[in-house]
Every structure is written in C-alpha cells, then in structure tokens.
Design an enzyme around this catalytic site. Structure first.
Site: not given
Ligand code: UDP
Length: 313
Positions: A13, A34, A148, A162
C-alpha cells in the site's frame, strides 16, 4: 549479527511500501504482506529480487503464519479512503478487528513488538481543536464512516488489552491526513482527486462549501515519526501529522496554482459525518520522540506532483 526481521502488513500500500523502503534502508529483513485489495505491486516492484525482501500474498483477517523469528510487526493493512471503505465495509471491519487479533497473537508467539496504524478518525468530528491524544472522540458508530472508525477504535482497544493483560510490547500511532508519491490516483481522497482533475483540465470537486479543514503531512515525515515511535519505549497513542491546517477550498486553490490552471470548483454535497476540522496537537510526538515535520506543503506538493504527472492520462 543476525538481521532484525520486520513484518509489514499492507506492505504493497501507500504507507506500507514506504515503510518497506525505510526498513530495508535501515538494514532490516522485510516481510511485506498484502491481499492486494487496495494495495498495488507496482509500489514494491523495485524491491523484488532483493535478498532481504519477501512478499507474502495473504489476507491477515485469516490466520497468519510467518516462519522464522520476528522482531517487529507493523499492521498497516486496511482500506483507508472513504470511498474504499464504503465499498468494502465488512473487509474494513475485519482487517482492523480479526486481522489485528491474529497479528497480536503472532506477536505473542514470536515475542515481537507490534505497532498498529491508528488514525485521526478515532476522534471523529472533533469537538476540541486541535486534537490531543487524551480526547475520546466524537464518532458515529452507525454512520457511513463507522466501519473504519470503529474498526480502528477496536484495534486500539485490543492492542491495549494485549499490552495490559499479556505484557506485550505495543505501539499506537494515530496518523493524520498524509500524502505523497504512491497514493492511488483513484482512491477518492482529496489530494489525488484534485491533482488528477487539475492535470486533466477538469473542475475540482469541492465537497460542501470547502470550509472544512484538514492538515496534510508529507509521507517522509510520517515514516520518520513511525520509525521513531516503534523504537521508543512509549506504549500510549501518539499523533503523527503536520499541524499546518488549511480549508479544502484553499487547498484546491493551492493545487490549481501548482499545476498552473485556473481554480474552478464544482461544488458537491458534503458527505455525511465528514469531519469539519482536523489538526493534530503534536506536543507528545515532540516530547517523546523529538519529532516534528520537516517538509512543508509547498515542497511536499512539488514532490507529489512529479509522481502524478507521470501517471495521470
Ligand atoms: N473532499 C473534497 N473533494 C474530493 C474529495 C474530498 O472536497 O474530491 C473533501 C472531503 O469532503 C473532506 C476532505 O476533502 O472534507 C478530505 O477528504 P479525504 O477523503 O481526503 O480524507 P478524510 O480526511 O475525510 O478521511
């Protein structure tokens, strides 16, 4: 000494490919991953054949495995322009949620440090200006941008979980509008739209009355900030962007001047939930990383113009 190995998702990207270049230049072994939904192999074709570069064609929303040791994971896979994520909202949600979960799991197994690409969109249509990292945001989860924005907010939340629960080494960069070579010509964002239109002699499509603002950062500055953040010991979110703010109408006028055409706007309706203003407060990046942008818009736009001139037909 054995080279450090870094996995860069979204490696084909716009940002991912610039990260591949940077890490190779710094002497790392780079594994780019990707699924090529919005990425393009042209962005990394100059890297194929280099002994320290590998490309894995894979969708990180599915189980991710990479043989050998991994020191760092940078998760940059995601559609990132409004027209892309409106076309593929479910893939957008999956790469930010399931994809991030898979990569956090991989980071744990490998003992790697993980950096996630978050976004100024976590602030939504902001009620405070400029935006500081402590601001919680004003996001509409069920609006068109929800797929998004909420994927990225979840991504931050699971990354913090995490870190706190498993002690994983994590970094969170909140990226503001960034531009430069390798932006997709048709990705619908304002800079590729305006530059392509100006170079074709078309009117510029200004959404709304063009009074909404953005603050545009040149890609090399962003990459430097990300590199420093990864190697820092700071685990909370850091804004990286250029605080130089401009209205979209003024931006159109700048692009017209740059390309030597008259500014002729074609006003279109403002998309729903389009943020009215956006500017990063970069005090944290200055303090923690000693970072600030170096390339101003005049210079950055000149460099970007060359890329578009070679490609716009
Ligand atoms: N915009 C515009 N014309 C275009 C594309 C975008 O006026 O052809 C506006 C858009 O409404 C927004 C700003 O430019 O206010 C930046 O849009 P972009 O899609 O580049 O990124 P965003 O910051 O909204 O994610």
């Amino acid at each position: 000494m054995e080279k450090k190995r870094v996995l860069i998702t979204g490696g084909a990207g716009f940002l991912g490919s610039h990260l591949c270049d940077r890490f190779l230049a710094e002497g790392y072994h780079v594994i780019a991953m990707d699924n090529l939904v919005t990425g393009d192999l042209e962005n990394i074709q100059h890297l194929f054949g280099k002994k320290d570069f590998e490309f894995h064609h894979h969708d990180v929303s599915k189980f991710v495995f990479v043989p050998g040791k991994l020191d760092y994971i940078l998760h940059f896979a995601s559609p990132a322009s409004p027209i892309d994520y409106l076309k593929i909202p479910i893939q957008t949600l999956k790469v930010g949620s399931l994809g991030t979960h898979n990569l956090l799991g991989l980071a744990r197994v490998k003992g790697a440090r993980m950096l996630i690409a978050s976004t100024s969109e976590v602030y939504g249509d902001p009620e405070i200006h400029p935006q500081v990292e402590e601001y919680f945001g004003n996001v509409n989860p069920v609006g068109p941008r929800g797929c998004y924005d909420e994927a990225k907010r979840f991504q931050e939340a699971i990354t913090m979980a995490y870190h706190n629960h498993h002690g994983l080494e994590t970094r969170i960069v909140r990226i503001f509008n960034t531009y430069g070579p390798r932006m997709r010509l048709n990705d619908g964002r304002v800079l590729p739209a305006f530059l392509s239109q100006a170079l074709r002699g078309e009117n510029l499509t200004v959404f709304g009355d063009g009074s909404q603002t953005r603050s545009f950062c040149y890609v090399d500055d962003l990459i430097e900030g990300i590199y420093r953040l990864l190697l820092s010991d700071y685990h909370l979110p850091v804004n990286i962007g250029n605080p130089s703010e401009i209205t979209i109408k003024e931006f159109g006028e700048e692009i017209a001047r740059l390309t030597g055409v008259e500014f002729k706007p074609d006003y279109k309706p403002l998309p729903e939930n389009d943020p009215m203003k956006r500017r990063p407060d970069i005090s944290k990046a200055k303090e923690v990383l000693g970072w600030e942008p170096k390339v101003d818009r005049a210079e950055g736009l000149r460099r970007t113009l060359e890329y578009f001139q070679e490609r716009v037909k």
